[in-house]
Design a protein around this motif. Sequence first.
Motif, PDB file in Angstrom:
ATOM      1  N   THR A  99       0.829  -1.203   0.000  1.00  0.00           N
ATOM      2  CA  THR A  99       0.000   0.000   0.000  1.00  0.00           C
ATOM      3  C   THR A  99       0.862   1.252   0.000  1.00  0.00           C
ATOM      4  OG1 THR A  99      -1.739  -1.166   1.206  1.00  0.00           O
ATOM      5  CG2 THR A  99      -1.816   1.245   1.215  1.00  0.00           C
ATOM      6  N   GLY A 100       1.884   1.269   0.847  1.00  0.00           N
ATOM      7  CA  GLY A 100       2.768   2.430   0.910  1.00  0.00           C
ATOM      8  C   GLY A 100       3.529   2.653  -0.383  1.00  0.00           C
ATOM      9  N   LEU A 101       3.976   1.548  -1.010  1.00  0.00           N
ATOM     10  CA  LEU A 101       4.720   1.674  -2.261  1.00  0.00           C
ATOM     11  C   LEU A 101       3.848   2.244  -3.369  1.00  0.00           C
ATOM     12  CD1 LEU A 101       7.242   1.160  -3.970  1.00  0.00           C
ATOM     13  CD2 LEU A 101       6.413  -1.179  -4.342  1.00  0.00           C
ATOM     14  N   VAL A 102       2.647   1.675  -3.526  1.00  0.00           N
ATOM     15  CA  VAL A 102       1.748   2.167  -4.575  1.00  0.00           C
ATOM     16  C   VAL A 102       1.306   3.596  -4.285  1.00  0.00           C
ATOM     17  CG1 VAL A 102      -0.433   1.779  -5.759  1.00  0.00           C
ATOM     18  CG2 VAL A 102       0.989  -0.165  -5.121  1.00  0.00           C
ATOM     19  N   ALA A 103       1.079   3.914  -3.021  1.00  0.00           N
ATOM     20  CA  ALA A 103       0.704   5.284  -2.659  1.00  0.00           C
ATOM     21  C   ALA A 103       1.815   6.266  -3.002  1.00  0.00           C
ATOM     22  CB  ALA A 103       0.360   5.357  -1.175  1.00  0.00           C
ATOM     23  N   ALA A 104       3.052   5.875  -2.735  1.00  0.00           N
ATOM     24  CA  ALA A 104       4.191   6.738  -3.064  1.00  0.00           C
ATOM     25  C   ALA A 104       4.304   6.943  -4.565  1.00  0.00           C
ATOM     26  CB  ALA A 104       5.479   6.139  -2.506  1.00  0.00           C
ATOM     27  N   ILE A 105       4.084   5.853  -5.315  1.00  0.00           N
ATOM     28  CA  ILE A 105       4.134   5.968  -6.777  1.00  0.00           C
ATOM     29  C   ILE A 105       3.044   6.899  -7.280  1.00  0.00           C
ATOM     30  CG2 ILE A 105       3.835   4.696  -8.931  1.00  0.00           C
ATOM     31  CD1 ILE A 105       5.113   2.284  -7.584  1.00  0.00           C
ATOM     32  N   SER A 106       1.846   6.795  -6.705  1.00  0.00           N
ATOM     33  CA  SER A 106       0.745   7.658  -7.134  1.00  0.00           C
ATOM     34  C   SER A 106       1.029   9.123  -6.815  1.00  0.00           C
ATOM     35  CB  SER A 106      -0.567   7.222  -6.474  1.00  0.00           C
ATOM     36  OG  SER A 106      -0.517   7.395  -5.067  1.00  0.00           O
ATOM     37  N   VAL A 107       1.689   9.379  -5.695  1.00  0.00           N
ATOM     38  CA  VAL A 107       2.059  10.762  -5.351  1.00  0.00           C
ATOM     39  C   VAL A 107       3.059  11.305  -6.364  1.00  0.00           C
ATOM     40  CG1 VAL A 107       3.239  12.199  -3.658  1.00  0.00           C
ATOM     41  CG2 VAL A 107       1.551  10.515  -2.903  1.00  0.00           C
ATOM     42  N   VAL A 108       4.049  10.495  -6.719  1.00  0.00           N
ATOM     43  CA  VAL A 108       5.049  10.929  -7.702  1.00  0.00           C
ATOM     44  C   VAL A 108       4.389  11.202  -9.046  1.00  0.00           C
ATOM     45  CG1 VAL A 108       7.105  10.217  -8.981  1.00  0.00           C
ATOM     46  CG2 VAL A 108       6.944   9.727  -6.535  1.00  0.00           C
ATOM     47  N   VAL A 109       3.496  10.301  -9.456  1.00  0.00           N
ATOM     48  CA  VAL A 109       2.797  10.489 -10.729  1.00  0.00           C
ATOM     49  C   VAL A 109       1.942  11.754 -10.695  1.00  0.00           C
ATOM     50  CG1 VAL A 109       1.027   9.529 -12.241  1.00  0.00           C
ATOM     51  CG2 VAL A 109       2.813   8.050 -11.332  1.00  0.00           C
ATOM     52  N   ALA A 110       1.216  11.963  -9.603  1.00  0.00           N
ATOM     53  CA  ALA A 110       0.345  13.132  -9.495  1.00  0.00           C
ATOM     54  C   ALA A 110       1.141  14.434  -9.554  1.00  0.00           C
ATOM     55  CB  ALA A 110      -0.464  13.061  -8.200  1.00  0.00           C
ATOM     56  N   LEU A 111       2.290  14.455  -8.874  1.00  0.00           N
ATOM     57  CA  LEU A 111       3.111  15.661  -8.865  1.00  0.00           C
ATOM     58  C   LEU A 111       3.802  15.902 -10.196  1.00  0.00           C
ATOM     59  CD1 LEU A 111       4.719  15.431  -5.305  1.00  0.00           C
ATOM     60  CD2 LEU A 111       2.819  16.884  -6.051  1.00  0.00           C
ATOM     61  N   SER A 112       4.031  14.838 -10.968  1.00  0.00           N
ATOM     62  CA  SER A 112       4.724  14.989 -12.247  1.00  0.00           C
ATOM     63  C   SER A 112       3.800  15.444 -13.371  1.00  0.00           C
ATOM     64  CB  SER A 112       5.380  13.663 -12.646  1.00  0.00           C
ATOM     65  OG  SER A 112       4.400  12.666 -12.895  1.00  0.00           O
ATOM     66  N   LEU A 113       2.484  15.304 -13.187  1.00  0.00           N
ATOM     67  CA  LEU A 113       1.552  15.711 -14.236  1.00  0.00           C
ATOM     68  C   LEU A 113       1.447  17.233 -14.282  1.00  0.00           C
ATOM     69  CD1 LEU A 113      -1.349  13.147 -13.658  1.00  0.00           C
ATOM     70  CD2 LEU A 113       0.357  13.114 -15.483  1.00  0.00           C
ATOM     71  N   PRO A 114       1.552  17.827 -15.477  1.00  0.00           N
ATOM     72  CA  PRO A 114       1.442  19.290 -15.580  1.00  0.00           C
ATOM     73  C   PRO A 114      -0.002  19.745 -15.422  1.00  0.00           C
ATOM     74  CG  PRO A 114       1.674  18.322 -17.760  1.00  0.00           C
ATOM     75  CD  PRO A 114       1.835  17.191 -16.779  1.00  0.00           C
ATOM     76  N   LEU A 152      -7.003   7.252  -4.865  1.00  0.00           N
ATOM     77  CA  LEU A 152      -7.256   6.048  -5.650  1.00  0.00           C
ATOM     78  C   LEU A 152      -6.030   5.147  -5.689  1.00  0.00           C
ATOM     79  CD1 LEU A 152      -9.305   7.477  -8.666  1.00  0.00           C
ATOM     80  CD2 LEU A 152     -10.147   6.247  -6.664  1.00  0.00           C
ATOM     81  N   GLY A 153      -4.851   5.754  -5.760  1.00  0.00           N
ATOM     82  CA  GLY A 153      -3.620   4.956  -5.745  1.00  0.00           C
ATOM     83  C   GLY A 153      -3.448   4.210  -4.435  1.00  0.00           C
ATOM     84  N   LEU A 206      -5.905   3.290  -2.340  1.00  0.00           N
ATOM     85  CA  LEU A 206      -6.900   2.211  -2.306  1.00  0.00           C
ATOM     86  C   LEU A 206      -6.479   1.040  -3.194  1.00  0.00           C
ATOM     87  CD1 LEU A 206     -10.211   4.279  -2.456  1.00  0.00           C
ATOM     88  CD2 LEU A 206      -9.218   3.135  -0.465  1.00  0.00           C
ATOM     89  N   LEU A 207      -5.947   1.338  -4.352  1.00  0.00           N
ATOM     90  CA  LEU A 207      -5.492   0.276  -5.256  1.00  0.00           C
ATOM     91  C   LEU A 207      -4.342  -0.499  -4.626  1.00  0.00           C
ATOM     92  CD1 LEU A 207      -5.580  -1.123  -8.003  1.00  0.00           C
ATOM     93  CD2 LEU A 207      -4.029   0.652  -8.867  1.00  0.00           C
ATOM     94  N   GLY A 208      -3.441   0.230  -3.966  1.00  0.00           N
ATOM     95  CA  GLY A 208      -2.329  -0.446  -3.291  1.00  0.00           C
ATOM     96  C   GLY A 208      -2.807  -1.369  -2.193  1.00  0.00           C
ATOM     97  N   GLY A 209      -3.797  -0.925  -1.408  1.00  0.00           N
ATOM     98  CA  GLY A 209      -4.325  -1.776  -0.351  1.00  0.00           C
ATOM     99  C   GLY A 209      -4.971  -3.038  -0.899  1.00  0.00           C
ATOM    100  N   MET A 210      -5.768  -2.890  -1.966  1.00  0.00           N
ATOM    101  CA  MET A 210      -6.398  -4.067  -2.566  1.00  0.00           C
ATOM    102  C   MET A 210      -5.365  -5.016  -3.168  1.00  0.00           C
ATOM    103  SD  MET A 210      -9.907  -2.604  -4.309  1.00  0.00           S
ATOM    104  CE  MET A 210      -9.077  -1.334  -5.258  1.00  0.00           C
ATOM    105  N   LEU A 211      -4.334  -4.443  -3.763  1.00  0.00           N
ATOM    106  CA  LEU A 211      -3.278  -5.279  -4.341  1.00  0.00           C
ATOM    107  C   LEU A 211      -2.549  -6.053  -3.253  1.00  0.00           C
ATOM    108  CD1 LEU A 211      -1.661  -6.140  -6.822  1.00  0.00           C
ATOM    109  CD2 LEU A 211      -0.208  -4.127  -6.488  1.00  0.00           C
ATOM    110  N   GLY A 212      -2.285  -5.391  -2.116  1.00  0.00           N
ATOM    111  CA  GLY A 212      -1.619  -6.074  -1.004  1.00  0.00           C
ATOM    112  C   GLY A 212      -2.453  -7.220  -0.460  1.00  0.00           C
TER     113      GLY A 212
END
Length: 319
Positions: free
Chosen positions: A41-56, A294-295, A297-303
């Motif tokens: 969950t933490g890994l996917v959440a971190a990835i979603s934060v990086v993706v969100a911040l990288s979007l213009p 959403l990232g 929640l997806l991470g939690g379900m994946l875990g």
Amino acid sequence: MSNLTPNNDPFLQNPYPDDEIDLKELFMVLWSGKWLISAVTGLVAAISVVVALSLPNVYTASALLAPAESSGGGLSGLMKQYGGLASLAGVSLPGGEEGSRAQLGMQLMKSRAFIGDFVERRDILPELMAVESWDAESGDIIFDADDFEAATATWVRDVDFPKQPKPSLLEAHEEFMDILSVSEDKQTAYVTVSLDHHSPVVAAQWVNWLVEDVNAAVKAQDVSEAEKSIEYLKQQVANTSLADLQAMFFELIQSQTETVMLAEVRPEYVFKTIDPAVVPEEKSKPSRALICVLGTLLGGMLGVVIVLIRHYARSEPEA
């Protein structure tokens, strides 16, 4: 005879013993894998934060338009009035049915020919096809160096044949349709034109340009048709000696002349701007908070799925 009865038959007492879900066991499995679930969950959440911040940021500018009144000078009515007389004399009059100019303008605004001409005339292909982001402090557009070299105004895209480094007008039309929205309120007939862009200044400018160019395009088309109709009607006047037909032709010529005159003095020929597009101050997307939620929640379900798969894979009896 068998000694089994409905009361002591194990199958009847529990017909699906292997399909039961033990909620306590399930909870214990998930509890034992809580660290794995937390890690995923933490890994996917971190990835979603990086993706969100990288979007213009993307900004949306909109204009509210009203259909302009028809300037046809009553040509349709004249055609109906004199259509029978003209047919009896063997004369074919130019078409007098006038479609909705607003509908014509809406469809024209989304057409390949108009958008291609718009992109070329306004010279906006780089801003349409090669923008990476927008610098809010300087107000400058940042281009993708892999597609376009701003210093030399050179296209450097690496694309497969038949595409060329410089995007075609067909590609430009497809890209433009992704950022343009044209909608009509059926009750009021008002039209809303919206456009998304990384630069709020460009978004507002393009919307206003679109309205201006659509008005000019339809006006030029109507003026051209009216002038051709006038020439045609003058020929019919010269070719007939019937006084009634000559009177009809002169009245039609007057109507078409009025169309040309009104078109020349009215710049808002198709759409009247009720509320012009202005530079938006707030972004319309992306919704970074929603992406992060959403990232997570997806991470939690994946875990949870990973923990359950590992548990039941280990519990599977060997063949």
